[in-house]
Write an enzyme that holds these catalytic residues in place. Structure first.
Site, short mmCIF file in Angstrom:
data_model
loop_
_atom_site.label_atom_id
_atom_site.label_comp_id
_atom_site.label_asym_id
_atom_site.label_seq_id
_atom_site.Cartn_x
_atom_site.Cartn_y
_atom_site.Cartn_z
N ASP A 141 0.82 -1.22 0.00
CA ASP A 141 0.00 0.00 0.00
C ASP A 141 0.85 1.27 0.00
OD1 ASP A 141 -2.30 -1.48 -0.06
OD2 ASP A 141 -3.14 -0.68 1.80
N ASN A 198 -4.57 -1.94 -4.60
CA ASN A 198 -5.82 -2.01 -3.84
C ASN A 198 -5.71 -1.16 -2.57
OD1 ASN A 198 -8.40 -2.67 -3.13
ND2 ASN A 198 -7.95 -4.78 -2.54
N ASP A 204 -11.30 -2.83 11.10
CA ASP A 204 -10.16 -3.67 10.71
C ASP A 204 -9.79 -4.62 11.85
OD1 ASP A 204 -10.27 -2.11 8.47
OD2 ASP A 204 -8.26 -1.27 8.64
N GLU A 213 -11.12 -5.29 1.05
CA GLU A 213 -10.27 -6.08 0.16
C GLU A 213 -11.04 -7.20 -0.53
OE1 GLU A 213 -9.40 -4.38 2.57
OE2 GLU A 213 -7.23 -4.04 2.70
N ARG A 236 -15.75 -9.20 3.19
CA ARG A 236 -15.18 -9.85 4.38
C ARG A 236 -16.23 -10.59 5.21
NH1 ARG A 236 -10.77 -5.14 6.18
NH2 ARG A 236 -9.08 -6.02 4.94
N HIS A 290 -5.08 -9.41 3.16
CA HIS A 290 -4.07 -9.55 4.21
C HIS A 290 -4.69 -9.91 5.56
CE1 HIS A 290 -4.55 -4.99 5.23
NE2 HIS A 290 -5.57 -5.39 4.50
N ARG A 291 -5.84 -9.30 5.88
CA ARG A 291 -6.42 -9.56 7.22
C ARG A 291 -7.01 -10.96 7.32
NH1 ARG A 291 -5.12 -5.09 9.42
NH2 ARG A 291 -5.36 -3.19 8.21
N LYS A 330 0.36 -6.44 1.79
CA LYS A 330 -0.38 -5.16 1.68
C LYS A 330 -0.02 -4.24 2.84
CE LYS A 330 -5.04 -3.44 0.57
NZ LYS A 330 -5.35 -2.32 1.44
O1 S3P Z 1 -8.64 6.05 6.73
C1 S3P Z 1 -8.03 4.99 6.87
O2 S3P Z 1 -6.80 4.93 7.01
C2 S3P Z 1 -8.81 3.73 6.91
C3 S3P Z 1 -10.17 3.75 7.14
C4 S3P Z 1 -10.99 2.52 7.23
O3 S3P Z 1 -11.74 2.41 6.06
P1 S3P Z 1 -13.32 2.81 5.98
O4 S3P Z 1 -13.45 4.21 6.42
O5 S3P Z 1 -13.63 2.58 4.54
O6 S3P Z 1 -14.05 1.85 6.90
C5 S3P Z 1 -10.11 1.27 7.39
O7 S3P Z 1 -10.90 0.12 7.17
C6 S3P Z 1 -8.95 1.29 6.42
O8 S3P Z 1 -8.16 0.13 6.55
C7 S3P Z 1 -8.06 2.47 6.70
C1 PEP Z 2 -9.73 -1.90 4.50
C2 PEP Z 2 -8.41 -1.94 4.43
O1 PEP Z 2 -7.64 -1.32 3.50
P1 PEP Z 2 -7.82 -0.01 2.60
O2 PEP Z 2 -6.91 1.00 3.17
O3 PEP Z 2 -7.41 -0.45 1.22
O4 PEP Z 2 -9.26 0.42 2.66
C3 PEP Z 2 -7.63 -2.71 5.45
O5 PEP Z 2 -6.40 -2.53 5.52
O6 PEP Z 2 -8.22 -3.51 6.20
#
Ligand code: S3P
Ligand code: PEP
Length: 429
Positions: A50, A92, A316, A344, A347, A388-389, A414
């Protein structure tokens, strides 16, 4: 490439683990540093898929990076990007795609070539409609190149300051994206949040980091922000990326099952990440937790309490509850996680499907999972859906009597490339 990893049964998890840098903080810090006019030195930057996608995109926009062993120096451009940047591939990484949509809408000028934001196949199934719907009424140059509501997108100049409304019921990343972008517009703006806003702590994280980079935003109410235009990101000079609190959840869970103690370094009592609240969840599930300045220590007795909780704030880390539920004394319900379906992978469906392969009874609702404790474990090869999770969560099944096989463990790259080597170092029979 290793297609699967077999984890023999484990009983103990103890020692010290140093977390990789937080993905959420790393990608925000890279972008905010890129928006500064003077260099920023980032410490403890995560190196993963990422963050590589974010770096490559910023690099194509003209930003340069100098790496040494422990730091990365980012030479930002104050939003004055390379005029001939064209295609940006973001894999992604939601934390790259969503912020870049808003930031490019705010910073591209008429002399820039159009920039295409695209990702892997799954990214093209992950919604961005609420964000685009918020930008288009303010004349943003943003067009769908594929299916309406999803990347790929073509970005050009045009965004004007004013009144923005955003539906926050699918992803907080849309709100974070606007909060990062709107201060760059010449005029003042307001941002009104609609719907039941999900993943709130990530918005707080964004506001905290914006303040660290000299951007001020007035929170008029939890649903409304006033944003002064014409602001410039200010380099803090040095910036420290905390350890990843979502990643900490796997070690907290392993410490509960494997008795610990495990000292998890990189996230402490003053962490700015919402997922540090998983420490309270693991306590409710039977662990003992002690908080220090830059670490959290967890130990357990091996017995697990079933819980029933709303996990909307920490989607997460919430995934880590699912495998733990199999070891519990009573059923567990993970509630209010509808947006698991647009991450991803879907889930909710993936988790229910793979838990059932182990013999579990699972009720998959629209926005919840109810999981019964498991008495008779079946060995299974767990599919991970390029998530990954999923891979990291199911490693915890190694604490059962049958062990587990994880397919495509490399998808951890990731956010946590070393996860399985660390698992073998800390968790023993
Ligand atoms: O802003 C961020 O860093 C994130 C917000 C969350 O997403 P959502 O807001 O879509 O739930 C989380 O699931 C993602 O892994 C990271
Ligand atoms: C939802 C996730 O990733 P993203 O930042 O791509 O949304 C995650 O890391 O669980």
């Amino acid at each position: 490439m290793v297609n699967s990893i077999q984890l023999e049964p484990r009983q103990h998890c103890r020692g010290t683990v140093t977390l990789p840098g937080s993905k959420s903080i790393a990608n925000r810090a890279l972008l905010m540093a890129a928006l500064c006019q003077t260099p920023v030195t980032l410490h403890n930057l995560l190196v993963s898929d990422d963050t590589s996608r974010m770096r490559e995109a910023l690099n194509a926009l003209g930003v340069s990076f100098e790496d040494d062993k422990l730091t990365t120096r980012v030479h930002g451009l104050g939003g004055h990007w390379n005029k001939s940047a064209s295609d940006l591939y973001l894999g992604n990484a939601g934390t790259a795609m969503r912020p870049l949509i808003a930031v490019l809408a705010a910073t591209l000028k008429s002399e820039h070539q159009a920039v295409v934001l695209k990702g892997d196949a799954r990214m093209h199934e992950r919604p961005v409609k609420h964000l685009v719907d918020a930008l288009q009424p303010q004349s943003a140059g943003v067009n769908y190149l594929g299916e309406t509501g999803f990347p790929p997108l073509e970005m050009t100049s045009g965004l004007k300051s004013g009144h923005f409304e955003i539906d926050g019921s699918v992803s907080s990343q849309f709100i974070s994206a606007l909060l990062m972008a709107l201060p760059l517009l010449p005029g003042n703006s307001t941002l009104t949040l609609k719907g039941n806003v999900v993943s709130r702590p990530y918005i707080e994280l964004t506001l905290q980091m914006l303040a660290d980079f000299g951007i001020s935003i007035k929170e008029c109410s939890p649903q409304r922000y006033a944003i002064t235009g014409g602001q410039c990101y200010q380099s803090p000079g040095e910036y420290w990326v905390e350890g990843d609190a979502s990643a900490a959840s796997y070690w907290m869970a392993a410490a509960l099952l494997g008795k610990g103690p495990v000292e998890i370094i990189g996230v402490g009592k003053n962490s700015i990440q919402g997922d540090k609240r998983f420490a309270e969840v693991i306590e409710a599930m039977g662990a003992s937790v002690s908080y220090h300045k830059n670490s959290i220590t967890v130990s357990g007795t091996g017995s697990v309490q079933g819980i029933d909780q709303d996990f909307n704030d920490i989607p997460d880390a919430a995934m880590t509850v699912a495998p733990l539920a199999l070891f519990a004394n009573k059923p567990t319900t993970i509630r209010n996680v509808a947006n698991w379906r647009v991450k991803e992978t879907d889930r909710l469906h993936a988790m229910a499907t793979e838990l059932r392969k182990l013999g579990a009874t699972v009720d998959e609702g629209e926005d919840f999972l109810r999981i019964e404790p498991l008495k008779h474990w079946q060995h299974a090869a767990i599919d991970t859906y390029d998530d990954h999770r999923m891979a990291m969560c199911f490693s915890l099944v190694a604490f059962s009597s049958v062990g587990v096989t994880i397919n495509d463990p490399g998808c951890c790259a990731k956010t946590y490339p070393d996860y399985f080597s660390e698992f073998s170092r800390l968790c023993h029979s």
